[in-house]
Scaffold this motif. Structure first.
Motif, short mmCIF file in Angstrom:
data_model
loop_
_atom_site.label_atom_id
_atom_site.label_comp_id
_atom_site.label_asym_id
_atom_site.label_seq_id
_atom_site.Cartn_x
_atom_site.Cartn_y
_atom_site.Cartn_z
N GLU A 36 9.05 -5.27 8.13
CA GLU A 36 9.86 -4.21 7.52
C GLU A 36 9.01 -3.17 6.79
OE1 GLU A 36 12.66 -6.25 5.07
OE2 GLU A 36 13.54 -7.31 6.76
N ASP A 37 7.70 -3.42 6.65
CA ASP A 37 6.80 -2.47 6.00
C ASP A 37 6.53 -1.28 6.91
OD1 ASP A 37 6.67 -4.11 3.81
OD2 ASP A 37 4.74 -4.97 4.32
N SER A 38 5.98 -0.23 6.34
CA SER A 38 5.74 1.01 7.08
C SER A 38 4.65 0.87 8.15
CB SER A 38 5.34 2.13 6.12
OG SER A 38 4.05 1.88 5.60
N GLY A 39 3.75 -0.09 7.98
CA GLY A 39 2.64 -0.23 8.91
C GLY A 39 1.42 0.57 8.49
N LEU A 40 1.53 1.32 7.41
CA LEU A 40 0.41 2.10 6.91
C LEU A 40 -0.43 1.23 5.99
CD1 LEU A 40 -1.04 4.84 6.68
CD2 LEU A 40 0.47 5.35 4.75
N PHE A 41 -1.58 0.79 6.49
CA PHE A 41 -2.45 -0.08 5.71
C PHE A 41 -3.13 0.68 4.58
CE2 PHE A 41 -6.12 -2.63 4.69
CZ PHE A 41 -5.60 -3.92 4.75
N GLY A 42 -3.55 1.89 4.88
CA GLY A 42 -4.21 2.71 3.86
C GLY A 42 -4.58 4.06 4.42
N TRP A 66 -14.16 -3.25 6.19
CA TRP A 66 -13.91 -4.42 7.02
C TRP A 66 -12.66 -5.13 6.54
CZ3 TRP A 66 -14.20 -9.84 6.32
CH2 TRP A 66 -14.21 -10.57 7.51
N VAL A 67 -11.79 -5.45 7.48
CA VAL A 67 -10.56 -6.17 7.14
C VAL A 67 -10.33 -7.24 8.21
CG1 VAL A 67 -9.07 -4.49 8.33
CG2 VAL A 67 -8.12 -5.92 6.53
N ALA A 68 -9.91 -8.42 7.76
CA ALA A 68 -9.59 -9.51 8.68
C ALA A 68 -8.21 -10.05 8.34
CB ALA A 68 -10.63 -10.62 8.56
N GLN A 72 -3.31 -6.16 13.80
CA GLN A 72 -4.25 -5.26 14.47
C GLN A 72 -4.39 -3.96 13.67
OE1 GLN A 72 -2.80 -4.67 18.44
NE2 GLN A 72 -3.49 -6.67 19.12
N THR A 73 -5.58 -3.36 13.78
CA THR A 73 -5.81 -2.05 13.16
C THR A 73 -6.27 -1.06 14.24
OG1 THR A 73 -8.16 -2.33 12.68
CG2 THR A 73 -6.60 -3.21 11.05
N ASN A 74 -6.29 0.21 13.90
CA ASN A 74 -6.80 1.23 14.82
C ASN A 74 -8.17 1.74 14.36
OD1 ASN A 74 -6.02 2.69 12.59
ND2 ASN A 74 -4.97 4.28 13.74
N GLN A 75 -8.88 0.91 13.62
CA GLN A 75 -10.17 1.28 13.05
C GLN A 75 -11.17 1.71 14.13
OE1 GLN A 75 -11.53 -1.83 10.52
NE2 GLN A 75 -13.31 -0.72 9.80
N ALA A 77 -10.52 2.85 17.18
CA ALA A 77 -10.05 4.10 17.80
C ALA A 77 -10.37 5.30 16.91
CB ALA A 77 -8.56 4.02 18.09
N LEU A 78 -10.22 5.14 15.59
CA LEU A 78 -10.53 6.24 14.67
C LEU A 78 -12.02 6.57 14.71
CD1 LEU A 78 -8.36 5.23 11.59
CD2 LEU A 78 -7.96 7.12 13.18
N PHE A 79 -12.86 5.53 14.73
CA PHE A 79 -14.31 5.76 14.79
C PHE A 79 -14.67 6.48 16.09
CE2 PHE A 79 -18.65 4.70 15.91
CZ PHE A 79 -19.30 5.04 14.74
N GLU A 80 -14.12 6.04 17.22
CA GLU A 80 -14.42 6.67 18.50
C GLU A 80 -13.92 8.11 18.55
OE1 GLU A 80 -12.81 3.98 21.42
OE2 GLU A 80 -14.48 2.58 21.18
N LEU A 81 -12.79 8.39 17.94
CA LEU A 81 -12.27 9.75 17.87
C LEU A 81 -13.23 10.66 17.10
CD1 LEU A 81 -9.88 11.67 18.45
CD2 LEU A 81 -8.94 10.95 16.27
#
Length: 86
Positions: A36-42, A66-68, A72-75, A77-81
């Motif tokens: 039910e959360d927004s999905g926005l980790f930070g 680093w997060v474990a 799943q995160t899009n970390q 994909a953001l770096f590659e972008l």
């Protein structure tokens, strides 16, 4: 959905010249992320004198964060972008 098992950031949120990095997190180690959360980790905010410096600072911050957990995160994909030569 899942639990944040480990969380680490290896960069300092401090101004270096005109460059500044800020990380605003919605979760901490041990927190449960609900469906039910927004999905926005930070959010990562990077301020710099020019776009080249901004891209380098943002990449460095993303690599240093680093997060474990059982989610799943899009970390990557953001770096590659940010690494794309455009």
């Amino acid at each position: 959905p899942g639990t944040v098992h480990e969380l680490s950031k290896e960069f300092d949120e401090e101004a270096q010249g005109h460059a500044k990095i800020q990380l605003a997190l919605n979760y901490q180690q041990g927190d449960l992320i609900s469906t039910e959360d927004s999905g926005l980790f930070g959010m990562l905010f990077v301020f710099a004198e020019n776009s080249k410096q901004l891209g380098l600072k943002a990449q460095s911050a993303i690599q240093s964060f680093w997060v474990a957990g059982s989610f799943q995160t899009n970390q990557k994909a953001l770096f590659e972008l940010l690494d794309h030569p455009w």
